[in-house]
Structures are given as C-alpha cells and as structure tokens.
Design a protein around this motif. Structure first.
Motif, PDB file in Angstrom:
ATOM      1  N   VAL A 148     -27.859   0.480 -20.268  1.00 28.57           N
ATOM      2  CA  VAL A 148     -28.990   0.392 -19.348  1.00 28.57           C
ATOM      3  C   VAL A 148     -28.555  -0.549 -18.237  1.00 28.57           C
ATOM      4  O   VAL A 148     -28.235  -1.713 -18.488  1.00 28.57           O
ATOM      5  CB  VAL A 148     -30.261  -0.153 -20.030  1.00 28.57           C
ATOM      6  CG1 VAL A 148     -31.370  -0.345 -19.008  1.00 28.57           C
ATOM      7  CG2 VAL A 148     -30.723   0.785 -21.131  1.00 28.57           C
ATOM      8  N   SER A 149     -28.509  -0.037 -17.014  1.00 31.08           N
ATOM      9  CA  SER A 149     -28.123  -0.887 -15.895  1.00 31.08           C
ATOM     10  C   SER A 149     -29.363  -1.295 -15.114  1.00 31.08           C
ATOM     11  O   SER A 149     -30.353  -0.567 -15.057  1.00 31.08           O
ATOM     12  CB  SER A 149     -27.120  -0.186 -14.985  1.00 31.08           C
ATOM     13  OG  SER A 149     -27.723   0.918 -14.347  1.00 31.08           O
ATOM     14  N   LEU A 150     -29.269  -2.477 -14.528  1.00 29.67           N
ATOM     15  CA  LEU A 150     -30.340  -3.038 -13.717  1.00 29.67           C
ATOM     16  C   LEU A 150     -29.752  -3.442 -12.371  1.00 29.67           C
ATOM     17  O   LEU A 150     -28.697  -4.090 -12.329  1.00 29.67           O
ATOM     18  CB  LEU A 150     -30.937  -4.273 -14.399  1.00 29.67           C
ATOM     19  CG  LEU A 150     -31.421  -4.093 -15.831  1.00 29.67           C
ATOM     20  CD1 LEU A 150     -31.782  -5.433 -16.440  1.00 29.67           C
ATOM     21  CD2 LEU A 150     -32.610  -3.160 -15.853  1.00 29.67           C
ATOM     22  N   PHE A 157     -26.399  -5.387 -13.393  1.00 30.83           N
ATOM     23  CA  PHE A 157     -26.208  -5.898 -14.741  1.00 30.83           C
ATOM     24  C   PHE A 157     -26.277  -4.691 -15.654  1.00 30.83           C
ATOM     25  O   PHE A 157     -26.965  -3.719 -15.359  1.00 30.83           O
ATOM     26  CB  PHE A 157     -27.295  -6.901 -15.131  1.00 30.83           C
ATOM     27  CG  PHE A 157     -27.312  -8.111 -14.247  1.00 30.83           C
ATOM     28  CD1 PHE A 157     -26.281  -9.036 -14.297  1.00 30.83           C
ATOM     29  CD2 PHE A 157     -28.344  -8.324 -13.357  1.00 30.83           C
ATOM     30  CE1 PHE A 157     -26.273 -10.140 -13.475  1.00 30.83           C
ATOM     31  CE2 PHE A 157     -28.359  -9.422 -12.534  1.00 30.83           C
ATOM     32  CZ  PHE A 157     -27.326 -10.341 -12.590  1.00 30.83           C
ATOM     33  N   GLU A 158     -25.581  -4.783 -16.770  1.00 40.24           N
ATOM     34  CA  GLU A 158     -25.588  -3.687 -17.728  1.00 40.24           C
ATOM     35  C   GLU A 158     -25.817  -4.267 -19.124  1.00 40.24           C
ATOM     36  O   GLU A 158     -25.101  -5.166 -19.556  1.00 40.24           O
ATOM     37  CB  GLU A 158     -24.247  -2.965 -17.670  1.00 40.24           C
ATOM     38  CG  GLU A 158     -24.198  -1.661 -18.380  1.00 40.24           C
ATOM     39  CD  GLU A 158     -22.882  -0.957 -18.118  1.00 40.24           C
ATOM     40  OE1 GLU A 158     -22.899   0.090 -17.474  1.00 40.24           O
ATOM     41  OE2 GLU A 158     -21.829  -1.481 -18.546  1.00 40.24           O
ATOM     42  N   VAL A 159     -26.855  -3.770 -19.788  1.00 41.43           N
ATOM     43  CA  VAL A 159     -27.139  -4.152 -21.167  1.00 41.43           C
ATOM     44  C   VAL A 159     -26.740  -2.966 -22.030  1.00 41.43           C
ATOM     45  O   VAL A 159     -27.211  -1.846 -21.816  1.00 41.43           O
ATOM     46  CB  VAL A 159     -28.630  -4.499 -21.355  1.00 41.43           C
ATOM     47  CG1 VAL A 159     -28.920  -4.829 -22.818  1.00 41.43           C
ATOM     48  CG2 VAL A 159     -29.033  -5.661 -20.449  1.00 41.43           C
ATOM     49  N   THR A 160     -25.869  -3.219 -22.987  1.00 41.76           N
ATOM     50  CA  THR A 160     -25.322  -2.155 -23.825  1.00 41.76           C
ATOM     51  C   THR A 160     -25.641  -2.426 -25.285  1.00 41.76           C
ATOM     52  O   THR A 160     -25.530  -3.559 -25.742  1.00 41.76           O
ATOM     53  CB  THR A 160     -23.789  -2.082 -23.669  1.00 41.76           C
ATOM     54  OG1 THR A 160     -23.469  -1.952 -22.296  1.00 41.76           O
ATOM     55  CG2 THR A 160     -23.206  -0.921 -24.459  1.00 41.76           C
ATOM     56  N   VAL A 161     -26.016  -1.375 -25.976  1.00 47.12           N
ATOM     57  CA  VAL A 161     -26.131  -1.446 -27.427  1.00 47.12           C
ATOM     58  C   VAL A 161     -25.027  -0.566 -27.992  1.00 47.12           C
ATOM     59  O   VAL A 161     -24.861   0.581 -27.582  1.00 47.12           O
ATOM     60  CB  VAL A 161     -27.516  -0.966 -27.921  1.00 47.12           C
ATOM     61  CG1 VAL A 161     -27.488  -0.641 -29.410  1.00 47.12           C
ATOM     62  CG2 VAL A 161     -28.559  -2.030 -27.642  1.00 47.12           C
ATOM     63  N   GLY A 162     -24.253  -1.146 -28.911  1.00 51.07           N
ATOM     64  CA  GLY A 162     -23.185  -0.407 -29.572  1.00 51.07           C
ATOM     65  C   GLY A 162     -23.360  -0.484 -31.074  1.00 51.07           C
ATOM     66  O   GLY A 162     -23.380  -1.582 -31.643  1.00 51.07           O
ATOM     67  N   TRP A 163     -23.542   0.660 -31.681  1.00 50.01           N
ATOM     68  CA  TRP A 163     -23.722   0.729 -33.133  1.00 50.01           C
ATOM     69  C   TRP A 163     -22.387   0.466 -33.802  1.00 50.01           C
ATOM     70  O   TRP A 163     -21.345   0.928 -33.326  1.00 50.01           O
ATOM     71  CB  TRP A 163     -24.245   2.113 -33.515  1.00 50.01           C
ATOM     72  CG  TRP A 163     -25.020   2.100 -34.784  1.00 50.01           C
ATOM     73  CD1 TRP A 163     -24.574   2.449 -36.020  1.00 50.01           C
ATOM     74  CD2 TRP A 163     -26.378   1.699 -34.944  1.00 50.01           C
ATOM     75  NE1 TRP A 163     -25.584   2.295 -36.940  1.00 50.01           N
ATOM     76  CE2 TRP A 163     -26.704   1.831 -36.303  1.00 50.01           C
ATOM     77  CE3 TRP A 163     -27.362   1.231 -34.065  1.00 50.01           C
ATOM     78  CZ2 TRP A 163     -27.955   1.532 -36.820  1.00 50.01           C
ATOM     79  CZ3 TRP A 163     -28.607   0.930 -34.569  1.00 50.01           C
ATOM     80  CH2 TRP A 163     -28.893   1.080 -35.930  1.00 50.01           C
ATOM     81  N   ARG A 164     -22.385  -0.284 -34.872  1.00 50.40           N
ATOM     82  CA  ARG A 164     -21.154  -0.573 -35.608  1.00 50.40           C
ATOM     83  C   ARG A 164     -20.633   0.704 -36.249  1.00 50.40           C
ATOM     84  O   ARG A 164     -21.374   1.409 -36.944  1.00 50.40           O
ATOM     85  CB  ARG A 164     -21.409  -1.620 -36.691  1.00 50.40           C
ATOM     86  CG  ARG A 164     -21.915  -2.923 -36.138  1.00 50.40           C
ATOM     87  CD  ARG A 164     -20.763  -3.829 -35.799  1.00 50.40           C
ATOM     88  NE  ARG A 164     -21.297  -5.098 -35.316  1.00 50.40           N
ATOM     89  CZ  ARG A 164     -20.777  -5.754 -34.304  1.00 50.40           C
ATOM     90  NH1 ARG A 164     -19.724  -5.298 -33.686  1.00 50.40           N
ATOM     91  NH2 ARG A 164     -21.299  -6.888 -33.919  1.00 50.40           N
ATOM     92  N   TYR A 165     -19.380   0.998 -36.016  1.00 50.35           N
ATOM     93  CA  TYR A 165     -18.754   2.193 -36.560  1.00 50.35           C
ATOM     94  C   TYR A 165     -18.827   2.154 -38.083  1.00 50.35           C
ATOM     95  O   TYR A 165     -18.539   1.143 -38.706  1.00 50.35           O
ATOM     96  CB  TYR A 165     -17.296   2.288 -36.104  1.00 50.35           C
ATOM     97  CG  TYR A 165     -16.641   3.564 -36.516  1.00 50.35           C
ATOM     98  CD1 TYR A 165     -16.902   4.742 -35.834  1.00 50.35           C
ATOM     99  CD2 TYR A 165     -15.778   3.601 -37.595  1.00 50.35           C
ATOM    100  CE1 TYR A 165     -16.307   5.928 -36.219  1.00 50.35           C
ATOM    101  CE2 TYR A 165     -15.177   4.779 -37.988  1.00 50.35           C
ATOM    102  CZ  TYR A 165     -15.451   5.941 -37.296  1.00 50.35           C
ATOM    103  OH  TYR A 165     -14.872   7.114 -37.678  1.00 50.35           O
TER     104      TYR A 165
END
Length: 190
Positions: A148-150, A157-165
């Motif tokens: 999600v960029s703002l 700014f970029e807020v990223t969610v990364g799921w654990r592999y």
C-alpha cells in the motif's frame, strides 16, 4: 547441481529490497534530470533526489506498538549512511500474526509505480487523508506480499505486509496492509 539455502527471513529481505530498489527504478526511468529542490521534502544532492524521512529511525516505538508491530524485531533492509538515497526500508514482525510489516520511504511516486510493468492488481484506497494505492509484485506467484503506497512530498511511503513462507495463510495480505497503513499514516510526514 548445488543449491544455496536462504532463510525465509533472508529471502523476504532480498525480495523486498529488490522490489523497492530495482522494481521502482525500472518503472521510473523516464530520462531527464531529477528536479532540483531544497528543504525538508524533495531534498536534492548533486541533482539526485533523496529521501528525508527514515522509517528505521523516525517511526517511534509508540507508533509501531499502536500499529501492532514489535519495535524490538526491527530489521534494516536498506538504509545507506550517506549520500543521495532513493529508498530507506525497515521491517518488523507483526504482533499476533505470522507476517512482517515493512515501511519504505522512497523518492518514487505512485504514478511511477503504476507505470512499472512488474507490478499488478492496482486498486485505489483511502488511507486517512491520503489517496493510497494497493498493488502486488507479478513475481510473487504465491501472493505472499501486498503493498500500500501513500503519496508524500518526497515521493511516496510504502507499507508492505509479507506473509511468512510456509505459514498457513489465514488472512488477506492486502487487508492487513491497508489496516497497518491506516495505523501508521498519522506518523508519516505529508
């Protein structure tokens, strides 16, 4: 054939750093000279744009805790000590979930992200007073990450969610990224 083992954390770091640094650069090579500006936003060094806000040092522990992010788990992805810097990125573990949250500060804009052919799934979203933009990386076949960029004076700014592999996916990454972006937005400069 020899193979190298990369830990899930290391792989996430490499992918994220590659996305921010290489992916956005590929999407914004429009030629021409960078604008020469002065002041706290859009600072220029020798004609090169550089970020001012550093999420690694300027997001307070209080802001991170309010967004359900563990400040003690900070992992610096990219934070050059000197010279013009196009992006600074840090990531933290989310509290209560098998995923990380990263925040990047970049000179690149949402328009440049939209033009990047490595990104897909663009959707607009309102994040506080800002017009946010949701997208994913085409190379992320498992859809483990969502961005999600703002918009910001310096770029975005970029807020990223990364799921654990390897962890079972129980929640939508984009909904989580939106939620964290809304919680962090008041703590990011305009």
């Amino acid at each position: 054939m020899r193979t190298a083992f990369v830990s899930p954390r290391g792989a996430a770091r490499m992918v994220l750093a590659g996305m921010v640094v290489a992916g956005l650069v590929a999407g914004c090579s429009s030629g021409g000279e960078a604008p020469k500006t002065e002041g706290p936003s859009g600072k220029s060094t020798n004609g090169e744009r550089t970020v001012e806000f550093n999420p690694c040092t300027e997001l307070s522990d209080q802001a991170l805790r309010a967004a359900r992010i563990d400040p003690a788990s900070k992992d610096v992805v990219t934070d050059a000590p000197t010279g013009p810097v196009s992006a600074r990125v840090c990531q933290w573990n989310a509290v209560g979930g098998p995923y990380f949250v990263s925040v990047s500060s970049s000179v690149y804009t949402q328009d440049e992200a939209r033009k990047n052919d490595k990104l897909t799934g663009f959707r607009d979203v309102q994040v506080g007073p800002r017009a946010g933009l949701i997208y994913q990386d085409k190379a992320d076949e498992d859809k483990l990450r969502c961005y999600v960029s703002l918009p910001a004076a310096q770029g975005m700014f970029e807020v990223t969610v990364g799921w654990r592999y390897g962890e079972p996916m129980t929640r939508d990454r984009c909904e989580l990224a939106i939620q964290h972006a809304k919680e962090l937005e008041p703590h990011l400069p305009k």
